[in-house]
Motif scaffolding. Structure first.
Motif, PDB file in Angstrom:
ATOM      1  N   PHE A  22       0.793  -1.231   0.000  1.00 50.27           N
ATOM      2  CA  PHE A  22       0.000   0.000   0.000  1.00 50.27           C
ATOM      3  C   PHE A  22       0.829   1.287   0.000  1.00 50.27           C
ATOM      4  CE2 PHE A  22      -3.447  -2.807   1.801  1.00 50.27           C
ATOM      5  CZ  PHE A  22      -4.162  -2.837   0.618  1.00 50.27           C
ATOM      6  N   PRO A  23       1.966   1.386   0.722  1.00 50.70           N
ATOM      7  CA  PRO A  23       2.745   2.640   0.672  1.00 50.70           C
ATOM      8  C   PRO A  23       3.338   2.956  -0.702  1.00 50.70           C
ATOM      9  CG  PRO A  23       3.309   1.415   2.637  1.00 50.70           C
ATOM     10  CD  PRO A  23       2.451   0.521   1.801  1.00 50.70           C
ATOM     11  N   LEU A  24       3.334   2.001  -1.624  1.00 51.28           N
ATOM     12  CA  LEU A  24       3.888   2.265  -2.953  1.00 51.28           C
ATOM     13  C   LEU A  24       3.096   3.328  -3.701  1.00 51.28           C
ATOM     14  CD1 LEU A  24       4.776  -1.327  -4.193  1.00 51.28           C
ATOM     15  CD2 LEU A  24       6.313   0.409  -3.309  1.00 51.28           C
ATOM     16  N   ILE A  25       1.822   3.520  -3.340  1.00 54.97           N
ATOM     17  CA  ILE A  25       1.008   4.515  -4.044  1.00 54.97           C
ATOM     18  C   ILE A  25       1.034   5.872  -3.351  1.00 54.97           C
ATOM     19  CG2 ILE A  25      -0.509   2.826  -5.111  1.00 54.97           C
ATOM     20  CD1 ILE A  25      -2.535   3.329  -2.916  1.00 54.97           C
ATOM     21  N   GLY A  26       1.818   6.008  -2.279  1.00 57.22           N
ATOM     22  CA  GLY A  26       1.896   7.272  -1.546  1.00 57.22           C
ATOM     23  C   GLY A  26       2.860   8.254  -2.197  1.00 57.22           C
ATOM     24  N   HIS A  27       3.086   9.363  -1.521  1.00 52.78           N
ATOM     25  CA  HIS A  27       3.937  10.429  -2.039  1.00 52.78           C
ATOM     26  C   HIS A  27       5.267  10.506  -1.290  1.00 52.78           C
ATOM     27  CE1 HIS A  27       0.744  11.820  -4.592  1.00 52.78           C
ATOM     28  NE2 HIS A  27      -0.088  11.898  -3.558  1.00 52.78           N
ATOM     29  N   ARG A  28       5.706   9.429  -0.700  1.00 46.01           N
ATOM     30  CA  ARG A  28       6.978   9.411   0.013  1.00 46.01           C
ATOM     31  C   ARG A  28       8.124   9.159  -0.954  1.00 46.01           C
ATOM     32  NH1 ARG A  28       7.368   8.944   5.825  1.00 46.01           N
ATOM     33  NH2 ARG A  28       5.291   9.117   6.632  1.00 46.01           N
ATOM     34  N   SER A  29       9.353   9.149  -0.427  1.00 46.39           N
ATOM     35  CA  SER A  29      10.521   8.903  -1.270  1.00 46.39           C
ATOM     36  C   SER A  29      10.576   7.436  -1.685  1.00 46.39           C
ATOM     37  CB  SER A  29      11.796   9.276  -0.517  1.00 46.39           C
ATOM     38  OG  SER A  29      12.026   8.349   0.523  1.00 46.39           O
ATOM     39  N   VAL A  30      11.337   7.183  -2.728  1.00 38.05           N
ATOM     40  CA  VAL A  30      11.474   5.822  -3.236  1.00 38.05           C
ATOM     41  C   VAL A  30      12.121   4.922  -2.191  1.00 38.05           C
ATOM     42  CG1 VAL A  30      12.593   4.423  -5.011  1.00 38.05           C
ATOM     43  CG2 VAL A  30      11.571   6.599  -5.617  1.00 38.05           C
ATOM     44  N   LEU A  31      13.097   5.439  -1.461  1.00 45.60           N
ATOM     45  CA  LEU A  31      13.772   4.618  -0.446  1.00 45.60           C
ATOM     46  C   LEU A  31      12.828   4.236   0.685  1.00 45.60           C
ATOM     47  CD1 LEU A  31      17.303   6.236  -0.257  1.00 45.60           C
ATOM     48  CD2 LEU A  31      16.622   4.099  -1.340  1.00 45.60           C
TER      49      LEU A  31
END
Length: 92
Positions: A22-31
């Protein structure tokens, strides 16, 4: 009782797999996304292997080897990703 515990472990492991995705679709950094995904997948896979260990205890050497391999692979991959993404190190 053991069957229920085994299926519970497998279900929790599958939950961790989806939870890490689920966090893959967020706006955080790739790392951050890679870290969350790798930790959740590793924990999920380990819990699934524990569930299989409860279900088929005759295969314990291979299943324990799988758990150890997952733990080592995740640690090494994390260090490699961190090294490759660092801008302060000397890359040749």
């Amino acid at each position: 009782m053991i069957n229920g515990l085994s299926y519970t472990c497998i279900g929790i492991g599958i939950f961790f797999w989806f939870w890490g995705t689920f966090p893959l679709i967020g706006h955080r950094s790739v790392l951050f996304k890679l870290h969350t995904l790798s930790v959740a997948d590793t924990l999920g896979s380990m819990i699934i292997i524990v569930g299989l260990l409860l279900k088929i205890p005759s295969e314990w050497p291979l299943l324990i080897l799988g758990i150890i391999t997952l733990a080592i692979w995740n640690t090494v991959l994390g260090y490699v990703l961190a090294y490759c993404s660092s801008s302060g190190g000397s890359h040749e």
